[in-house]
Design an enzyme around this catalytic site. Structure first.
Site, PDB file in Angstrom:
ATOM      1  N   GLY A 109      82.225 113.150  89.537  1.00 52.70           N
ATOM      2  CA  GLY A 109      83.048 112.410  89.882  1.00 52.70           C
ATOM      3  C   GLY A 109      84.297 112.710  89.103  1.00 52.70           C
ATOM      4  O   GLY A 109      84.720 113.864  88.400  1.00 52.70           O
TER       5      GLY A 109
ATOM      6  N   LYS B 128      85.533 106.459  84.700  1.00 51.82           N
ATOM      7  CA  LYS B 128      84.793 107.231  85.274  1.00 51.82           C
ATOM      8  C   LYS B 128      84.391 107.004  86.676  1.00 51.82           C
ATOM      9  O   LYS B 128      83.579 105.978  86.774  1.00 51.82           O
ATOM     10  CB  LYS B 128      83.637 107.965  84.534  1.00 51.82           C
ATOM     11  CG  LYS B 128      82.742 109.106  85.157  1.00 51.82           C
ATOM     12  CD  LYS B 128      81.819 109.776  84.386  1.00 51.82           C
ATOM     13  CE  LYS B 128      80.680 110.616  85.078  1.00 51.82           C
ATOM     14  NZ  LYS B 128      79.651 111.346  84.253  1.00 51.82           N
TER      15      LYS B 128
ATOM     16  N   ASP C  87      73.150 117.956  78.237  1.00 56.56           N
ATOM     17  CA  ASP C  87      74.499 118.818  78.752  1.00 56.56           C
ATOM     18  C   ASP C  87      75.587 118.694  77.782  1.00 56.56           C
ATOM     19  O   ASP C  87      76.719 118.486  77.872  1.00 56.56           O
ATOM     20  CB  ASP C  87      75.101 118.095  79.953  1.00 56.56           C
ATOM     21  CG  ASP C  87      76.075 118.989  80.545  1.00 56.56           C
ATOM     22  OD1 ASP C  87      76.020 120.169  80.302  1.00 56.56           O
ATOM     23  OD2 ASP C  87      76.785 118.350  81.395  1.00 56.56           O
TER      24      ASP C  87
ATOM     25  N   GLY D 116      84.754 116.237  87.624  1.00 54.97           N
ATOM     26  CA  GLY D 116      83.256 117.178  87.329  1.00 54.97           C
ATOM     27  C   GLY D 116      82.616 117.154  88.366  1.00 54.97           C
ATOM     28  O   GLY D 116      82.950 116.454  89.503  1.00 54.97           O
TER      29      GLY D 116
END
Length: 996
Positions: free
Chosen positions: A703, A720, A821, A700
């Site tokens: 990362g 992540k 988000d 994304g």
């Protein structure tokens, strides 16, 4: 009478009068005092309008006339405040009502921990705190409320163990703990409640795996045992058959194994038995004498053998649900003679023989679902005699003969699915026109006849493929205005494709392949704005391919192969983004459009001798070249090979050097580790997992994400990695810190668990629990591209889970957290499709709850961003509500968030669609829309509208959103007086209205 006697009587009379006078004065004072307490209570709850009539009065007993208040001898004994929009907590002053025995606060917005303030209500017998937002544990000293007869805590967020003290509430008759987040073992102390009649522990899936406690055999007065979804394992204990008072038994959605005890069906008081979605095996007991049985649901198990003939003797039976088992043999003929039978669902078995000929003759049959069996013979002719039949679902059998003529007079029908049988004859004329019919699937039979001039106004899906229909497509097809899917492959249709077919505005799929159609395509094809799939292959169509096809905005599958099209391929077809594109076996000439000169379309133009391509990746000759190349083959090949070998060796050397440097660099770096959970892996385990690019599962803006096996035995975590040299280090730190600060301090079953974080000079790593089923976005995208269906029950469960996570963030974190988000790719799914909110890199803490904060730049994903956020950069909880509303619209319609139509986002399109008065049912995803879920899908669609209102002040809070979802999705509470509050109260899809 003597004078002394008269004096005595006079004194006595005055004394009595004085006592009465004092008593009346005391009563007046007590009444005024209670009235004042109630008014203070209203003020404490910030004066909700629902109890605005609670006002002080000169009449000291006036409060006893208020509808929410019950009095005995002018003293308050009961408060009934269900669904009054009450916020906050429960104050101690409530117990100043000294005779208070009943408190009902169901379905409000009350929060905090279990209110110990109620311990001072010494006469409390009835307590209903269901459908609120309580958190924490039930107190270990709850037995202080020793007089309780009724305790209802359904649909809250209680966690931890159910305390042993529950077993000391000896007066309890009803105990409801359904739909919380309890863990630990099932409380065996409940077996001490000798007076208990109703016990609800359902939908607490985090209980430790356990058997039904043996102490429950002492509950000899128990009438209702509701333990679905409580992580039960093992066999159904024999002692349940000794609980002779049982009327309702629900042990569904557990992991029970073994056979069903024979004696269970001998309980004379048993009315409902629900054992679906377990792992039970063996045969259904053949002797059934529970004469009061009204519902049997043993679906989704591994049961074998025959359906017992004794089922036909159950005169009160209304529901027989046995689908998804391994049952065989014939369906007992006597089942058709049960006068109360309304629901027959036997699909997904191995049943054979003919269907009972009297089905529907003596009862008002509503559901008839027998698909995917081995049934033979004809459909019963009395199915719709009662006029209530909603569907005939009988596909995948060996049925023969013609359809019953009575189906032509059955206006209650919503769906007819009888494909993949051996049925013959014509379709009854009235069936095409059935008033409510939305789906007619009769493919893979031997039906004959022509298409009708008119069909039902509600018909949205018509599948007549692989039959023997003939004749022309009538020009009246333009009247089939709501048709979305039209499958007519492999029939004997002839004539041309009428121009009128292009007048269908909702058409998304059109399959007319393998017929005898001829002529050219209509010029008005550009009006098919919604068309996604067009297959006209294997006909005799001719002429040029219309340029207009290239302007169809939604088209992603086009097959015109096996026809007689000629001329050049219009360059406009290069505008299409097709995943399936086939123009082979025609008479096309010239260059193919440049967009198709790649390997993805290598087989799309075969058997068109006049076509050429500019690349060898397409199986056509190269434009402007001869078929036999003039290349000096041996010399040139040696030269090219030498260069290739040199380049390959150089590349291998470079990669080996880079790998060795990277490995040493990564493993030798100094890493700082901070853990938030107990972990069994090391930093080295994580870093080694990042070296293999096969472990990379996503990327994304911030990362990459890896799946790392930290034990070598499929024990996975998700990692992540935030590492991007193009962005300032300060910005990376801000994003990293935001996620760590957020996830490190909150724990909720619907928020992804952060296990630890790792930092080095150039990388940041976040290690999460691994979610086996990926993201909601991946599943919805699979559905859009490959037809893999995420069914509605799973979609609804995901919506509820995500709402619970967001509700926790907004209302129970201090300060509250805004995600900023919320989108389908940030809703992750575990192995059971439980939803968890993820990716908090953009999360924002609100310094003051309810006060909007301002950020320096808009972040988020197009289609999900609230309009005021994009315009003003000011944020509060309502921007998450808007984004969540978009997800609800995605789940219900199957559309993408950034494309409701060619002009508007999904939210904008949905708002206009609703305001213009269109049917909500027509907007729903046809691949998951079923009659049994229609009301719920409609209500969730409307909730999506409610959440995506343009003005944030008109949007609900996440607390309200969650309540609406739970209200529309909770299983019927058939045990308690609160049943009506937990059921889906809607009756028709368009009855419930949220003002837009």
């Amino acid at each position: 009478m003597s004078k002394p006697t008269a004096v005595f009587l006079k004194v006595q009379f005055k004394a009595v009068f004085l006592v009465l006078l004092l008593s009346h004065a005391s009563s007046q004072f007590h009444g005024a005092q209670e009235q004042a307490i109630l008014v203070k209570l209203k003020q404490y709850w910030q004066n909700p309008s629902s109890i605005g009539h609670w006002m002080l009065s000169s009449n000291s007993t006036n409060h006893c006339s208020w509808p929410e208040v019950t009095c005995i001898n002018n003293s308050v004994t009961g408060l009934y405040l269900a669904n009054k929009s009450i916020n906050g907590t429960i104050p101690s002053l409530i117990c100043e009502l000294q005779n208070l025995a009943s408190i009902d606060l169901n379905y409000n917005n009350i929060m905090g921990e279990f209110p110990k303030t109620l311990y001072n209500c010494s006469k409390l017998e009835y307590l209903d705190l269901s459908q609120n937002y309580f958190v924490g544990t039930i107190p270990a000293d709850i037995d202080t409320l020793s007089r309780l007869r009724y305790l209802n805590l359904i649909v809250n967020n209680f966690t931890g163990e159910v305390p042993a003290a529950i077993g000391s509430l000896q007066e309890l008759i009803t105990l409801q703990l359904v739909k919380n987040q309890f863990n630990g073992s099932l409380p065996h102390e409940i077996g001490n409640l000798s007076k208990l009649e109703i016990l609800g522990l359902a939908d607490n899936s985090e209980f430790e795996p356990s058997k039904i406690p043996s102490s429950f055999k002492n509950l000899t007065k128990l009438k209702t045992l509701w333990m679905s979804g409580t992580n039960l394992v093992g066999e159904i204990p024999d002692f349940i058959a000794d609980m002779t008072a049982l009327e309702i038994l629900d042990l569904s959605s557990n992991r029970l194994t073994g056979e069903i005890p024979n004696a269970l069906f001998l309980l004379k008081n048993l009315k409902e038995i629900h054992l679906f979605n377990n792992k039970l095996f063996g045969e259904i007991p053949q002797v059934i004498r529970a004469s009061n049985l009204t519902a049997i649901d043993l679906s989704q198990n591994h049961l074998t053998g025959r359906i017992p003939s004794d089922v036909g003797k159950l005169e009160k039976l209304s529901s027989l649900v046995l689908f998804f088992n391994k049952l065989s043999g014939e369906i007992p003929e006597s089942i058709g003679q049960i006068s109360r039978l309304t629901d027959v669902r036997l699909f997904g078995n191995r049943l054979s023989g003919t269907l009972p000929r009297d089905l529907g003759r003596y009862s008002m049959l509503e559901r008839f679902e027998v698909c995917s069996n081995r049934l033979t013979g004809t459909l019963p002719k009395h199915l719709c005699d009662g006029g209530k039949l909603l569907g005939v679902i009988a596909f995948d059998n060996n049925l023969t003969g013609e359809l019953p003529t009575s189906l032509g007079n059955c206006n209650s029908l919503l769906r007819v699915e009888i494909g993949r049988n051996g049925l013959t004859g014509s379709i009854p004329g009235g069936l095409w026109l059935s008033l409510n019919l939305s789906m007619l699937t009769i493919s893979d039979n031997m039906f004959t006849g022509e298409l009708p001039r008119r069909v039902s106004d509600n018909l949205s899906r018509l599948d007549i493929s692989n039959n023997r229909f003939s004749g022309e497509i009538p020009i009246e097809v333009k009247l089939w205005r709501n048709l979305d899917v039209f499958y007519a492959s492999n029939n004997f249709f002839n004539g041309t494709i009428p121009r009128e077919l292009t007048a269908l505005p909702s058409l998304s799929t059109l399959l007319l392949d393998q017929n005898q159609l001829h002529g050219s395509l209509p010029s008005d094809i550009v009006s098919w704005k919604s068309l996604r799939t067009l297959n006209l292959s294997k006909n005799q169509l001719s002429g040029q391919i219309p340029e207009a096809i290239g302007f169809l905005p939604s088209l992603n599958q086009l097959d015109l192969s096996g026809n007689q099209f000629s001329g050049q391929i219009p360059s406009q077809l290069g505008l299409l983004k097709c995943t399936d594109f086939n123009l082979s076996s025609n008479h096309l000439t010239g260059n193919i459009p440049k967009e198709f000169n790649n390997g993805a379309y290598s087989d799309s133009f075969l058997n068109n001798p006049g076509l050429c391509a500019t690349t060898a990746k397409v199986k056509l000759h190269i434009c402007g070249s001869q078929r036999n190349s003039n290349l000096s083959y041996p010399r040139d090949l040696i030269w090219i090979s030498s260069i290739a070998v040199f380049v390959l060796c150089s590349l291998v050397s470079f990669l080996v050097t880079k790998f060795c440097w990277k490995r040493n660099h990564v493993l030798d770096s100094k890493w700082e580790l901070v853990t938030f959970q107990m972990v069994t892996f090391t930093t080295k385990d994580i870093l080694l997992g990042l070296e293999d690019q096969k472990n990379k599962i996503g990327a994304g803006g911030s990362g990459e994400v890896y799946r790392v096996d930290v034990s070598g035995h499929d024990d996975f975590v998700a990692v992540k990695r935030i590492r991007n040299k193009k962005r300032p280090e300060r910005e990376l730190d801000k994003e990293f810190q935001a996620e760590v600060m957020t996830l490190g301090r909150i724990k909720h079953s619907n928020i992804v668990k952060l296990m630890c974080c790792m930092s080095s000079e150039d990388s940041k790593l976040l290690v999460y629990e691994y979610m086996e089923n990926g993201s909601l976005y991946q599943w919805l995208n699979k559905h859009r591209t490959s037809g893999i269906i995420l069914d509605w029950p799973k979609r609804f469960g995901i919506a509820v889970g995500a709402a619970q996570g967001l509700c926790y963030m907004h209302h129970y974190c201090s300060p509250p957290i805004i995600h900023r988000d919320v989108k389908s790719s940030n809703i992750l799914l575990d192995s059971e499709f439980n939803a968890k909110i993820a990716d908090f890199g953009l999360a924002k803490m609100l310094i003051k709850q309810g006060k909007p904060a301002t950020i320096s730049a808009v972040a988020g994903s197009f289609g999900y961003i609230a309009p005021e956020y994009a315009r003003t950069k000011r944020i509060n909880e309502k921007i998450d509500v808007y984004s969540f509303g978009v997800i609800l619209l995605e789940l219900t319609t199957g559309r993408k968030p950034n494309r409701g139509d060619e002009h508007r986002s999904l939210a904008e399109w949905a708002q206009h669609y609703y305001v213009e008065g269109h049917s909500i049912s027509d907007a729903l995803d046809e691949d998951v829309k079923e009659a049994c879920h229609l009301n719920q899908m409609c209500n969730v669609f409307k909730l999506g509208l409610y959440c995506t209102r343009a003005l944030p002040s008109l949007r609900p809070s996440m607390k309200t959103v969650l309540q609406i979802l739970l209200q529309n999705g909770h299983p019927p509470d058939y045990q308690s007086k609160n049943a009506e509050n937990l059921k889906d109260r809607s009756t028709l899809c368009d009855d419930i209205v949220y003002s837009v």
